[in-house]
Design an enzyme around this catalytic site. Structure first.
Site, PDB file in Angstrom:
ATOM      1  CG  HIS A  42     105.339 -11.702   7.791  1.00  0.00           C
ATOM      2  ND1 HIS A  42     105.015 -10.396   7.497  1.00  0.00           N
ATOM      3  CD2 HIS A  42     104.978 -11.895   9.073  1.00  0.00           C
ATOM      4  CE1 HIS A  42     104.486  -9.837   8.572  1.00  0.00           C
ATOM      5  NE2 HIS A  42     104.453 -10.726   9.543  1.00  0.00           N
ATOM      6  CG  HIS A 124     102.379  -5.249   7.497  1.00  0.00           C
ATOM      7  ND1 HIS A 124     103.658  -4.922   7.884  1.00  0.00           N
ATOM      8  CD2 HIS A 124     102.485  -6.379   6.759  1.00  0.00           C
ATOM      9  CE1 HIS A 124     104.502  -5.814   7.376  1.00  0.00           C
ATOM     10  NE2 HIS A 124     103.807  -6.708   6.698  1.00  0.00           N
ATOM     11  CD  GLU A 126     107.495  -1.534   6.531  1.00  0.00           C
ATOM     12  OE1 GLU A 126     107.660  -2.584   5.881  1.00  0.00           O
ATOM     13  OE2 GLU A 126     107.576  -0.395   6.023  1.00  0.00           O
ATOM     14  CB  THR A 161     109.758  -0.976   3.069  1.00  0.00           C
ATOM     15  OG1 THR A 161     109.211  -2.097   3.772  1.00  0.00           O
ATOM     16  CG2 THR A 161     110.416  -0.028   4.029  1.00  0.00           C
ATOM     17  CG  ASN A 219     107.923  -8.993   0.286  1.00  0.00           C
ATOM     18  OD1 ASN A 219     108.285  -9.769  -0.583  1.00  0.00           O
ATOM     19  ND2 ASN A 219     108.166  -9.217   1.574  1.00  0.00           N
TER      20      ASN A 219
END
Ligand code: SF4
Length: 281
Positions: A42, A124, A126, A161, A219
């Site tokens: 990203h 998302h 993930e 994560t 993140n």
């Protein structure tokens, strides 16, 4: 003149560097076209740089059959991987090993009969990939999402994560007393934890904070929230060109941190530009 400090732990992590290296090697070695399944990471400017080297982005394996297909760092569902292998000459799996750990944990918990919860952001990539490994799992963003939810007696929890440990603690606290057995597999990656702790420490002292990273990067957005909690003058940017001088008016200490998909060169550019804006350049 204000001081500019970069957080001790900031920027590109192991998983991102590994994925970039795989793709750069492929541009040298591969015959035929190379595509990534979804953006590799990203970070729009890095994705743009790869595009300029001939690496395209496709939304599904069917969009560009043949050649090499790279599975993105955030991982894919088993169905997406099967489709990729069936339609391409070569598949490079750039999924971060820490994301694979979350996939495996979700799959194992489901197999062992736990009701699987995934602490993460719905939609998302993930989280969607992890859901693909435990299709009955429930995605929860935090304790607030448990209201009115019917829970099984045995619940297994895995975590996106990039979530923070404080969120994980809050969710575990809300589950205790509502289930007979709770199995938690802490799949938060250490790069995330270190960057968050480092950002929090710097934001607590800084008069203004700049967080560098993609707007779609989970993140990076988490780093922004953490910095905002102690430094209201926190700004999220994707690149140095977005910086504005008034953000730093009267600041004595300017902190800089960056998400796990931000290369060191982008951090350096931002620091240099801030220096110019506050008159150090
Ligand atoms: Fe892997 Fe962690 Fe980097 Fe995500 S933040 S790519 S899980 S090392």
């Amino acid at each position: 003149m204000p001081k500019i400090l970069v957080a001790d732990e900031a920027g590109a992590c192991y998983g991102v560097n590994r994925a970039l290296q795989m793709v750069r090697d492929a541009t040298r070695d591969a015959r035929g076209p190379i595509h990534t399944l979804g953006p590799l990471i990203h970070n729009p400017s890095v994705v743009g740089e790869l595009e300029s080297r001939g690496v395209g982005v496709v939304a599904s394996a069917a969009d560009a059959p043949g050649g090499t297909l790279v599975l993105r760092t955030h991982g894919v569902t088993p169905e997406e991987e099967d489709a990729a292998r069936a339609s391409h000459d070569e598949v490079l799996d750039a999924t971060c090993p820490f994301v694979i750990r979350a996939h495996n944990a979700a799959e194992r918990l489901a197999r062992e009969g736990y009701q699987v919860l995934i602490l993460g952001e719905e939609g998302h990539p993930e989280v969607e990939g992890t859901l693909g490994h435990a299709p009955q799992a429930l995605i929860v963003g935090g304790p607030e999402d448990l209201e009115g939810v019917r829970l099984a007696r045995r619940v297994g929890l895995v975590v996106q994560t990039t979530q923070s440990r404080s969120r994980l603690r809050a969710l575990v606290g809300a589950l205790i007393g509502r289930v007979d057995e709770l199995r938690v597999v802490d799949t938060i990656c250490e790069a995330t934890t270190l960057r968050q702790a480092s950002a929090a420490k710097l934001a607590a002292q800084a008069d203004a904070m700049v967080v560098v990273g993609g707007r779609m990067s989970a993140n990076t957005r988490r780093l922004v929230q953490i910095c905002e909690a102690s430094c209201p003058r926190t700004h999220h940017i994707e690149g140095a060109s977005e910086l504005e001088a008034p953000w730093f008016d009267g600041a004595e200490l300017i902190g800089v941190t960056a998400g796990a998909s931000t290369p060191q060169s982008q951090i350096d550019e931002v620091v240099e530009r801030i220096g110019e804006l506050v008159g150090e350049g």
